[in-house]
Design an enzyme around this catalytic site. Structure first.
Site, PDB file in Angstrom:
ATOM      1  N   SER A  15      -1.104  10.222  -4.104  1.00 38.18           N
ATOM      2  CA  SER A  15      -2.223   9.907  -5.009  1.00 38.18           C
ATOM      3  C   SER A  15      -2.680  11.152  -5.762  1.00 38.18           C
ATOM      4  O   SER A  15      -2.925  11.115  -6.971  1.00 38.18           O
ATOM      5  CB  SER A  15      -3.408   9.367  -4.210  1.00 38.18           C
ATOM      6  OG  SER A  15      -3.089   8.143  -3.624  1.00 38.18           O
ATOM      7  N   ARG A  19      -2.305  12.159  -9.986  1.00 34.78           N
ATOM      8  CA  ARG A  19      -3.499  12.480 -10.787  1.00 34.78           C
ATOM      9  C   ARG A  19      -3.458  13.901 -11.322  1.00 34.78           C
ATOM     10  O   ARG A  19      -3.941  14.178 -12.425  1.00 34.78           O
ATOM     11  CB  ARG A  19      -4.755  12.255  -9.936  1.00 34.78           C
ATOM     12  CG  ARG A  19      -5.028  10.764  -9.698  1.00 34.78           C
ATOM     13  CD  ARG A  19      -5.929  10.572  -8.492  1.00 34.78           C
ATOM     14  NE  ARG A  19      -6.415   9.203  -8.318  1.00 34.78           N
ATOM     15  CZ  ARG A  19      -5.720   8.230  -7.726  1.00 34.78           C
ATOM     16  NH1 ARG A  19      -4.495   8.460  -7.282  1.00 34.78           N
ATOM     17  NH2 ARG A  19      -6.249   7.027  -7.580  1.00 34.78           N
ATOM     18  N   ARG A  48       4.629  -6.880  -9.619  1.00 41.57           N
ATOM     19  CA  ARG A  48       3.276  -6.610  -9.109  1.00 41.57           C
ATOM     20  C   ARG A  48       2.204  -6.927 -10.160  1.00 41.57           C
ATOM     21  O   ARG A  48       2.404  -6.731 -11.349  1.00 41.57           O
ATOM     22  CB  ARG A  48       3.195  -5.170  -8.621  1.00 41.57           C
ATOM     23  CG  ARG A  48       4.140  -4.997  -7.425  1.00 41.57           C
ATOM     24  CD  ARG A  48       4.069  -3.636  -6.829  1.00 41.57           C
ATOM     25  NE  ARG A  48       2.765  -3.359  -6.269  1.00 41.57           N
ATOM     26  CZ  ARG A  48       2.409  -2.159  -5.832  1.00 41.57           C
ATOM     27  NH1 ARG A  48       3.250  -1.149  -5.904  1.00 41.57           N
ATOM     28  NH2 ARG A  48       1.212  -1.968  -5.310  1.00 41.57           N
ATOM     29  N   ASP A  88      -2.709   1.715   3.033  1.00 42.31           N
ATOM     30  CA  ASP A  88      -1.261   1.966   3.061  1.00 42.31           C
ATOM     31  C   ASP A  88      -0.719   2.117   4.476  1.00 42.31           C
ATOM     32  O   ASP A  88       0.492   2.283   4.665  1.00 42.31           O
ATOM     33  CB  ASP A  88      -0.934   3.226   2.252  1.00 42.31           C
ATOM     34  CG  ASP A  88      -1.160   3.002   0.761  1.00 42.31           C
ATOM     35  OD1 ASP A  88      -1.065   1.841   0.302  1.00 42.31           O
ATOM     36  OD2 ASP A  88      -1.440   3.984   0.052  1.00 42.31           O
ATOM     37  N   LYS A  98       1.586  -5.393  -2.301  1.00 36.09           N
ATOM     38  CA  LYS A  98       2.019  -3.999  -2.309  1.00 36.09           C
ATOM     39  C   LYS A  98       3.516  -3.958  -2.675  1.00 36.09           C
ATOM     40  O   LYS A  98       4.031  -4.897  -3.252  1.00 36.09           O
ATOM     41  CB  LYS A  98       1.729  -3.351  -0.949  1.00 36.09           C
ATOM     42  CG  LYS A  98       0.239  -3.202  -0.674  1.00 36.09           C
ATOM     43  CD  LYS A  98      -0.397  -2.207  -1.623  1.00 36.09           C
ATOM     44  CE  LYS A  98      -1.894  -2.088  -1.420  1.00 36.09           C
ATOM     45  NZ  LYS A  98      -2.525  -1.278  -2.467  1.00 36.09           N
ATOM     46  N   ARG A 121       7.359   2.099   3.036  1.00 36.60           N
ATOM     47  CA  ARG A 121       6.527   2.198   4.244  1.00 36.60           C
ATOM     48  C   ARG A 121       6.993   1.234   5.347  1.00 36.60           C
ATOM     49  O   ARG A 121       6.793   1.488   6.525  1.00 36.60           O
ATOM     50  CB  ARG A 121       5.054   1.962   3.909  1.00 36.60           C
ATOM     51  CG  ARG A 121       4.516   2.982   2.907  1.00 36.60           C
ATOM     52  CD  ARG A 121       3.016   3.101   2.938  1.00 36.60           C
ATOM     53  NE  ARG A 121       2.520   3.744   1.728  1.00 36.60           N
ATOM     54  CZ  ARG A 121       2.565   5.062   1.478  1.00 36.60           C
ATOM     55  NH1 ARG A 121       3.066   5.886   2.388  1.00 36.60           N
ATOM     56  NH2 ARG A 121       2.097   5.544   0.348  1.00 36.60           N
TER      57      ARG A 121
HETATM   58  C1  S3P Z   1      -3.599   4.298  -4.608  1.00 37.32           C
HETATM   59  C2  S3P Z   1      -4.416   3.241  -4.328  1.00 37.32           C
HETATM   60  C3  S3P Z   1      -4.036   2.146  -3.416  1.00 37.32           C
HETATM   61  C4  S3P Z   1      -2.828   2.521  -2.553  1.00 37.32           C
HETATM   62  C5  S3P Z   1      -1.747   3.197  -3.339  1.00 37.32           C
HETATM   63  C6  S3P Z   1      -2.272   4.462  -3.989  1.00 37.32           C
HETATM   64  C7  S3P Z   1      -4.065   5.326  -5.559  1.00 37.32           C
HETATM   65  O1  S3P Z   1      -3.694   1.010  -4.196  1.00 37.32           O
HETATM   66  O2  S3P Z   1      -2.313   1.383  -1.926  1.00 37.32           O
HETATM   67  O3  S3P Z   1      -0.653   3.537  -2.523  1.00 37.32           O
HETATM   68  O4  S3P Z   1      -3.444   6.418  -5.632  1.00 37.32           O
HETATM   69  O5  S3P Z   1      -5.071   5.081  -6.247  1.00 37.32           O
HETATM   70  P1  S3P Z   1      -4.793  -0.083  -4.662  1.00 37.32           P
HETATM   71  O6  S3P Z   1      -5.705   0.576  -5.608  1.00 37.32           O
HETATM   72  O7  S3P Z   1      -3.988  -1.162  -5.340  1.00 37.32           O
HETATM   73  O8  S3P Z   1      -5.446  -0.552  -3.405  1.00 37.32           O
END
Ligand code: S3P
Length: 436
Positions: free
Chosen positions: A26, A30, A126, A319, A346, A391
């Site tokens: 994440s 970003r 998705r 996750d 997911k 995962r």
């Molecule tokens: C993430 C948010 C989550 C997570 C994903 C990473 C992120 O998803 O499952 O692996 O980096 O903002 P959701 O926002 O769909 O819950």
């Protein structure tokens, strides 16, 4: 992609030693995005060199951003400023990454040029309406396939305006997409969440000098400011550490140290759940790294018992459910999971894929619409399918360490999306895991 398509895993040694898992996915996504949109040069250390985050970096390169790779875990992003991206008519490929596509939709909704976001077979199934609908409320125009599926065709030259939006489902990706679009919007963009989710976008926007107001479950930003480059230190990914927390908990004789794991409270729900199940996990040397809490985690084998998991805890471990299913399969009694319907959208339907695989391995499990009831028991060998979900593949590699026979795990190449080097690190810890 990792070379192996399938693994054969079986009981190995107790997990021992000390290891560091790769950088947070994440945060890495970003850091590239904000670095690209900032003025000046952003140095990222601890970057996750996975397929997902590399796809995001490639998209920004396609949009005219120069990104250097001094080493696998470093990136130097030469930011072009908020309005410096250059349009590219070629499809922008997000690979397997939901985070990449949804956050990029927010960034691209406010550009002067048109763009098309595409993904692999899994990402193409998705749901994207969760981002396209509120972005359209902000003034964006986004075409998609039937059912709101990718590819996403974003029209350029749209004037965006801020909205006050309450998320129907807790999602850091949707929140982040709206905040990123909010950089380009006239007025305030406010996002409210039913349950607080990871706040990396908010924290990082602040670190890049953009005024932002945020608290758990709430964020407000105003358009019309500038991002200023800064250095980003990416912590080790709690979600990658999670597999080892579970494996060391369920394999007798284990004592494993995981170094410098990111401990953002919106990510560590699995720690809370495992401790409630009786796990023996100690935090050592808690410190700050690049504005994020990190700690070494020392995990020792302990007998686990079933618990109930739901409500606020769900987004904090969204996750980690595949790993929790494995812990539950090895625990005494029933584990009840609820409020987790998001697992069905997911990288695979994680309730169905875990239930199918664990049943094959001899575990009694009842699926519900938003969770499961897992009755702990004895795991036997068998052939399970990870449905291309990284995962799920890694969770079954952990489950195999307690199975009475060999576990063949199909379709594992996507492990490289989030955890490059998983196989060798797992072997180093004591796991028995080979390419089939
Ligand atoms: C993430 C948010 C989550 C997570 C994903 C990473 C992120 O998803 O499952 O692996 O980096 O903002 P959701 O926002 O769909 O819950």
């Amino acid at each position: 992609m990792s070379a192996a398509q399938d693994w054969v895993a079986r009981r190995g040694q107790p997990l021992r030693g000390s290891l560091r898992v790769p950088g947070d996915k994440s945060v890495s996504h970003r850091a590239v995005m904000l670095g690209a949109l900032a003025e000046g040069t952003t140095r990222i250390s601890g970057f996750l060199e996975g397929e997902d985050t590399r796809a995001t970096a490639r998209v920004f390169e396609q949009l005219g951003v120069r990104i250097e790779t001094p080493s696998a875990s470093e990136r130097i992003v030469h930011g072009v400023g908020l309005h410096g991206l250059k349009g590219n008519t070629a499809p922008l490929d997000c690979g397997n990454a939901g985070t990449g596509m949804r956050l990029l939709a927010g960034v691209l909704a406010g550009q002067a040029f048109d763009s098309v976001l595409v993904g692999d077979a899994s990402l193409s199934k998705r749901p994207m309406r969760r981002v396209t609908e509120p972005l359209e409320q902000m003034g964006a125009r986004i075409g998609s396939e039937a059912g709101g599926l990718p590819p996403l065709r974003l029209a350029g030259g749209r004037a965006l305006h801020g909205i006050d939006y309450t998320l129907p489902v807790a999602s850091a990706q949707v929140k982040s997409a709206l905040l990123l679009a909010g950089l380009y919007a006239h007025g305030d963009t406010v996002v409210r969440e039913p349950h607080p989710t990871r706040d990396y976008t908010e924290r990082m926007l602040a670190a890049f000098g953009w005024p932002i107001e945020f608290s758990p479950g709430f964020a407000r930003i105003e358009g019309g400011h500038r991002l200023r480059a800064t250095d980003v230190q990416v912590p080790a990914d709690f979600s990658s550490a999670a597999f080892f927390l579970v494996a060391a908990s369920i394999v007798p004789g284990s004592e494993l140290r995981l170094q410098a794991v990111g401990m953002n409270p919106r990510r560590t729900g699995l720690l809370t759940a495992l401790r409630a199940m009786g796990a023996d996990i100690t935090e050592l040397d808690r410190r700050e790294q690049g504005g994020e809490p990190v700690a070494d985690l020392l995990v020792r084998h302990a007998p686990l018992h079933g618990i109930e998991v739901g409500g606020e805890l769900v987004p904090d471990m969204i996750d980690e459910f595949p790993a929790l299913f494995v812990a539950a399969a090895c625990a005494q009694g029933d584990t009840v999971i609820r409020d987790a319907a998001e697992l069905r959208v997911k990288e695979s339907d994680r309730i169905a894929t875990m239930a199918q695989g664990l049943r094959t391995l001899g575990i009694a499990i009842e699926e519900t619409a938003d969770g499961a009831v897992i009755s702990g028991g004895r795991l036997r060998g068998g052939a399970v399918d990870s449905h291309g979900d990284h995962r799920i593949a890694m969770s079954f590699a952990m489950a195999a360490q307690r199975a009475e026979g060999e576990v063949r795990i199909g379709d594992v190449a996507n492990v490289a999306t989030s955890f490059p080097g998983f196989e060798s690190l797992a072997r180093q810890a004591g796991l028995q895991l080979d390419a089939a």
